[in-house]
Design an enzyme around this catalytic site. Structure first.
Site, PDB file in Angstrom:
ATOM      1  N   TYR A  47      -2.287   1.658  -0.550  1.00  0.00           N
ATOM      2  CA  TYR A  47      -2.109   0.587   0.438  1.00  0.00           C
ATOM      3  C   TYR A  47      -0.718   0.664   1.069  1.00  0.00           C
ATOM      4  O   TYR A  47      -0.577   0.560   2.296  1.00  0.00           O
ATOM      5  CB  TYR A  47      -2.306  -0.779  -0.209  1.00  0.00           C
ATOM      6  CG  TYR A  47      -2.138  -1.932   0.750  1.00  0.00           C
ATOM      7  CD1 TYR A  47      -3.160  -2.285   1.624  1.00  0.00           C
ATOM      8  CD2 TYR A  47      -0.954  -2.662   0.796  1.00  0.00           C
ATOM      9  CE1 TYR A  47      -3.016  -3.329   2.519  1.00  0.00           C
ATOM     10  CE2 TYR A  47      -0.804  -3.720   1.683  1.00  0.00           C
ATOM     11  CZ  TYR A  47      -1.830  -4.044   2.536  1.00  0.00           C
ATOM     12  OH  TYR A  47      -1.677  -5.093   3.433  1.00  0.00           O
ATOM     13  N   SER A  85       2.351  -5.566   7.337  1.00  0.00           N
ATOM     14  CA  SER A  85       2.447  -6.180   6.019  1.00  0.00           C
ATOM     15  C   SER A  85       3.860  -6.043   5.513  1.00  0.00           C
ATOM     16  O   SER A  85       4.617  -5.181   5.981  1.00  0.00           O
ATOM     17  CB  SER A  85       1.475  -5.467   5.065  1.00  0.00           C
ATOM     18  OG  SER A  85       1.721  -5.802   3.717  1.00  0.00           O
TER      19      SER A  85
END
Length: 277
Positions: free
Chosen positions: A159, A146
Site C-alpha cells: 500500500y 494518503s
C-alpha cells in the site's frame, strides 16, 4: 457551503462509499454536477439519493481497471452534463498493514498485482480517459492520496509503495498537462471509511469501518495530535473543493495538501518496525 463549484461537472471514481461519496455530496452542495463511478450499483444509487440534489448526480457502474469502462464513463459524463471540469481519481484498497515478513512470496506477488492495478493503474487510466475533456475545459485533477504517500507505516509495503507511486504520478501529470490542466492531490489521514482489502489475501470482505464500529465509548481516541481532529470522511472534503476551484486555486498545481490531523508531524508508533524479527 461556499458555492465555489457552481456550474462545474466532476467525475469521481470509487464514489460509492467513504471519501469518494463524501466528496461527491460536497461537490453537489457546492453547486457542481457529479458523476460517480464504482462497483456496486445499489451503493452508488444510495449516494445519489442522499445528495443535496439528486438531479445533479449520476451513477455509473464500472471497474477502474477497464479502459472501456472509463472511456464510457467519461463519454456519458459529457453527454449528460455537457462538460468535464474535475476528475477525482479515488478508487482504492488498503493492505491492512500486512508486513513483508508476514507474507509468502506468492501472496506478495499476487497482492502487489491486485492492489497496484486499482490504486495506481486505475488512477493512470482514469486520467488518460479524461485528459482530452479536461484540456477543453481548462479543468483539473484532484487525486486522493494518503499519509502513506508521504510517510511510512500508513499501510504495509504494498500500500505504501502504491501511494508513493500516486504522489509521483500526480507530479508527473502536473508537468505533462500544464498549462491547461492542473493536477493536485489530497493526502488524507486515517478515517472511518468502507475501504476494503485485496481478495488475494481474503480481505475484500473486511472494512476499515468495522474497526471503528467495534470501538466502545471508552475506547481511546484515534492517535491524532489535534484533539478536535475528525475521522469522518465528510470533514476531509474541503481541500477537494479548494483544489477543484479555478477561482480559488488557479495557480496551484503539482501540490499535495496533507489533511492528516498532524500524523505526519507526530510520527508513527515506534522508532523501528522489526523489533520482533
Amino acid at each position: 457551503m461556499t458555492g465555489w463549484l457552481e456550474g462545474y461537472t466532476a467525475l469521481i471514481t470509487g464514489g460509492g462509499s467513504g471519501i469518494g461519496a463524501a466528496v461527491a455530496r460536497r461537490y453537489v452542495a457546492e453547486g457542481a454536477s457529479v458523476v460517480i463511478m464504482g462497483r456496486g450499483k445499489d451503493r452508488l444509487d444510495n449516494v445519489v439519493a442522499t445528495s443535496a440534489d439528486p438531479s445533479r448526480m449520476h451513477a455509473i457502474e464500472g471497474d477502474v481497471r477497464s479502459v472501456a469502462d472509463l472511456e464510457r464513463t467519461v463519454s456519458e459524463t459529457v453527454r449528460i452534463f455537457g462538460t468535464l471540469d474535475v476528475l477525482v481519481p479515488n478508487a482504492g484498497m488498503w493492505d491492512f498493514q500486512r508486513q513483508l515478513t508476514k507474507l509468502t512470496g506468492t501472496e506478495l506477488s499476487e497482492t502487489f498485482d491486485e492492489l497496484f492495478s486499482v490504486n495506481v493503474k486505475g488512477y493512470l487510466l482514469a486520467c488518460h480517459a479524461a485528459w482530452p475533456e479536461l484540456v477543453k475545459s481548462r479543468g483539473s485533477i484532484v487525486m486522493t492520496l494518503s499519509n502513506a504517500s508521504l510517510y511510512v507505516n500508513g499501510g504495509g509495503p504494498i500500500y505504501t509503495a502504491s501511494k508513493h507511486a500516486c504522489l509521483g504520478l500526480m507530479r508527473e501529470l502536473a508537468y505533462e498537462l500544464a498549462p491547461k490542466v492542473r493536477v493536485n492531490g489530497v493526502a488524507c489521514g486515517g478515517m472511518n471509511t468502507d475501504l476494503r482489502g485485496p481478495a488475494t489475501l481474503d480481505l475484500d470482505g473486511r472494512s476499515i469501518a468495522t474497526s471503528f464500529a467495534n470501538k466502545s465509548s471508552e475506547s481511546p481516541r484515534p492517535p491524532l495530535p489535534l484533539w478536535d481532529s475528525s475521522t469522518d470522511p465528510t470533514d476531509f472534503t474541503g481541500s477537494y473543493v479548494l483544489l477543484a476551484s479555478r477561482e480559488q486555486a488557479g495557480p496551484i498545481t503539482g501540490h499535495a495538501i496533507s489533511v492528516d490531523g498532524g500524523m505526519g508531524v507526530r510520527g508513527f508508533r515506534s522508532d523501528a518496525g522489526g523489533d520482533n524479527l
